[in-house]
Design an enzyme around this catalytic site. Structure first.
Site, PDB file in Angstrom:
ATOM      1  N   GLN A 197       0.810  -1.206   0.000  1.00  0.00           N
ATOM      2  CA  GLN A 197       0.000   0.000   0.000  1.00  0.00           C
ATOM      3  C   GLN A 197       0.853   1.270   0.000  1.00  0.00           C
ATOM      4  OE1 GLN A 197      -3.022  -1.743   3.194  1.00  0.00           O
ATOM      5  NE2 GLN A 197      -3.889   0.024   2.148  1.00  0.00           N
ATOM      6  N   HIS A 198       0.174   2.377  -0.295  1.00  0.00           N
ATOM      7  CA  HIS A 198       0.682   3.745  -0.123  1.00  0.00           C
ATOM      8  C   HIS A 198       1.677   4.214  -1.176  1.00  0.00           C
ATOM      9  CE1 HIS A 198      -1.102   3.070   3.740  1.00  0.00           C
ATOM     10  NE2 HIS A 198      -0.091   2.388   4.218  1.00  0.00           N
ATOM     11  N   ASP A 258      -2.495  -4.960   0.383  1.00  0.00           N
ATOM     12  CA  ASP A 258      -1.998  -6.250   0.857  1.00  0.00           C
ATOM     13  C   ASP A 258      -2.644  -6.720   2.154  1.00  0.00           C
ATOM     14  OD1 ASP A 258      -0.699  -4.284   2.339  1.00  0.00           O
ATOM     15  OD2 ASP A 258       1.329  -5.000   1.893  1.00  0.00           O
TER      16      ASP A 258
END
EC number: 2.7.1.17
Length: 464
Positions: A71-72, A225
């Site tokens: 992520q991110h 995830d």
């Protein structure tokens, strides 16, 4: 037999599982490494995915695919769909100052928690975009669209080229800092705030069971995830997932959105339409790697040493902020060992202090979840760190609840495959797959370990 594929494009590698859509049984698999570092050319993700897919026998007989990913990560594209600069990953802390500035500009942590359920830290995409605007304004000017690793990889694997065809899901969008999972909407005003007036396009947010047509098989919406792992594990109410990989993650699936003004709990979404309140630390399994390296032993011997020491390590305490820390927000902190004396200076005590310190940091995260009303009847312990016998045996003494260790598997890829089966079926809910077998660990709680850790934890603030 109908086959579906789940792809896990993680920080370190890409894993592909080809599964039976009805049962989840794995038919074939493949994997390939990603380069190291905290920024990466997204082309490396596509190259690794292609290699892993080929190793898994290809997608020619697969009905649907979904991608779960780290992520991110900030992926910026120009108006032709070309990558503007290498993607900044979640573990790149150069945006810590930008995050602090954004928190102040909106009116403090409470304002961010109310707006999107997430208080910006260095890891969060919105902070990386502010860093881009301030440090690479020409790149920010060229950015026509912003997306996340799973959005970009799904788009590429589908053979799409138009920016309008980029799609994401609630779980991954909820980790950006400009998507409100409770309201299921982007906060483009926060995107504009981050980019100092710029407003690039954002991916369409799809419903969890949506299907997207591609040049080959259909694609599911994809997932972050942690949401993918929860779907792969079949998480139920009362389950708290503690994942110990590159990072440490404590999360649970619930119907209640998180609004934590302290910024400890991120108000993410799960992969089923519910919520996934989550606490993430920067320091996970590498704490054990560092302890093993320091003691010049392998992980089996590290476990043996840790299990031979008494609870509390005879007063030796390790605060495991070895790579800075995200929760609590101390990007410049370092690790520390407290209480070292001649009488307790043994390899066994240091090994146990490393295990207990890692677990105490995660138990702090568990406390933040339960304080918000999330029930914790058992912990599901997963990730590479769960392979440590010492960690499995010591965990219930620190967490204070039974610990179940599911059979090792690529649960992010399993969850992505389950979503792909859902997208293929067009059903109202994901297919029911059997829960993985798990070992159960129970032990009497050792509250003195948590208490001693709490005494020294905050002494590391500002250490660098």
């Amino acid at each position: 037999m109908t086959l579906v594929a789940g792809i896990d494009s993680s920080t370190q590698s890409c894993k592909v599982l080809i599964c039976d859509a009805d049962t989840g049984a794995v038919a074939r698999e493949g994997r390939a490494r990603h380069p190291d570092g905290t920024e990466i050319d997204p082309a490396a993700w596509e190259s690794a995915a292609s290699a892993a897919i080929e190793q898994a026998g290809g997608l020619g007989d697969v009905a649907a695919v979904s991608v779960g990913a780290q992520q991110h990560g900030m992926v910026c594209l120009d108006d032709r769909g070309q990558v503007v600069r290498p993607a900044l990953l979640w573990n790149d802390t150069r945006s810590a100052g930008a995050a602090a500035d954004l928190v102040t500009e909106l009116g403090g942590p409470g304002a961010w928690a109310e707006a999107v359920g997430v208080v910006p830290l260095a890891a969060i995409t919105v902070a990386k975009l502010r860093w881009l605007a301030d440090h690479e304004p020409a790149a920010a000017d060229r950015t026509a669209a912003v997306c996340l690793p799973h959005d970009w990889l799904s788009w590429r694997l589908r053979g799409a080229t138009a920016l309008d065809d980029i799609a994401t899901d609630r779980s991954d969008a909820s980790g950006t800092g400009y998507f409100d999972a409770a309201g299921d909407r982007y906060r483009t005003d926060l995107l504009e705030l981050a980019l100092r007036g710029r407003t690039p396009a954002l991916p369409q947010v799809l419903s969890p069971g949506a299907a997207i047509s591609g040049a080959g098989p259909a694609f599911g919406a994809g997932l972050g995830d942690n949401a993918a792992a929860a779907l792969g594990l079949g998480v139920e109410d009362g389950d708290v997932v503690v994942s110990i990989g590159t990072s440490g993650v404590v999360s649970a699936s619930t119907s209640i959105p998180a609004r934590d003004s302290g910024g400890f709990v991120a108000g993410f979404a799960d992969g089923t339409g519910r919520h996934l309140p989550l606490v993430c630390t920067l320091n996970g399994a590498r704490v054990l790697d560092a302890a093993a390296e320091l003691l010049r032993v392998d992980h089996d011997e590290l476990s043996r040493l840790a299990c031979s020491a008494p609870a509390g390590s005879e007063g030796l305490v390790m605060v495991p902020y070895l790579e800075g820390e995200r929760t609590p927000n101390r990007p410049e902190a370092t690790g520390a060992v407290h209480g070292l004396r001649v009488g307790n200076a043994t390899a066994a005590n240091l090994a146990r202090a490393a295990v207990e310190g890692l677990l105490c940091a995660l138990a702090d995260g568990l406390d933040h979840l339960t304080a918000m009303g999330v029930p914790a009847r058992r912990v599901l312990l997963v990730g590479g760190g769960a392979k440590s016998l010492a960690l499995r045996e010591i965990a219930p003494t620190v967490f204070g609840v039974p610990v179940h260790v599911p059979e090792p598997a690529e649960y992010v890829a399993v969850g992505a495959a389950r979503q792909a089966a859902w997208a293929h079926s067009a059903a109202a809910a994901p297919p029911v797959w059997a829960s993985p077998p798990a070992q159960r660990f129970e032990a009497a709680p050792e509250p003195a370990v948590r208490a001693r850790y709490a005494e020294v934890r905050d002494l590391t603030e500002g250490m660098h």
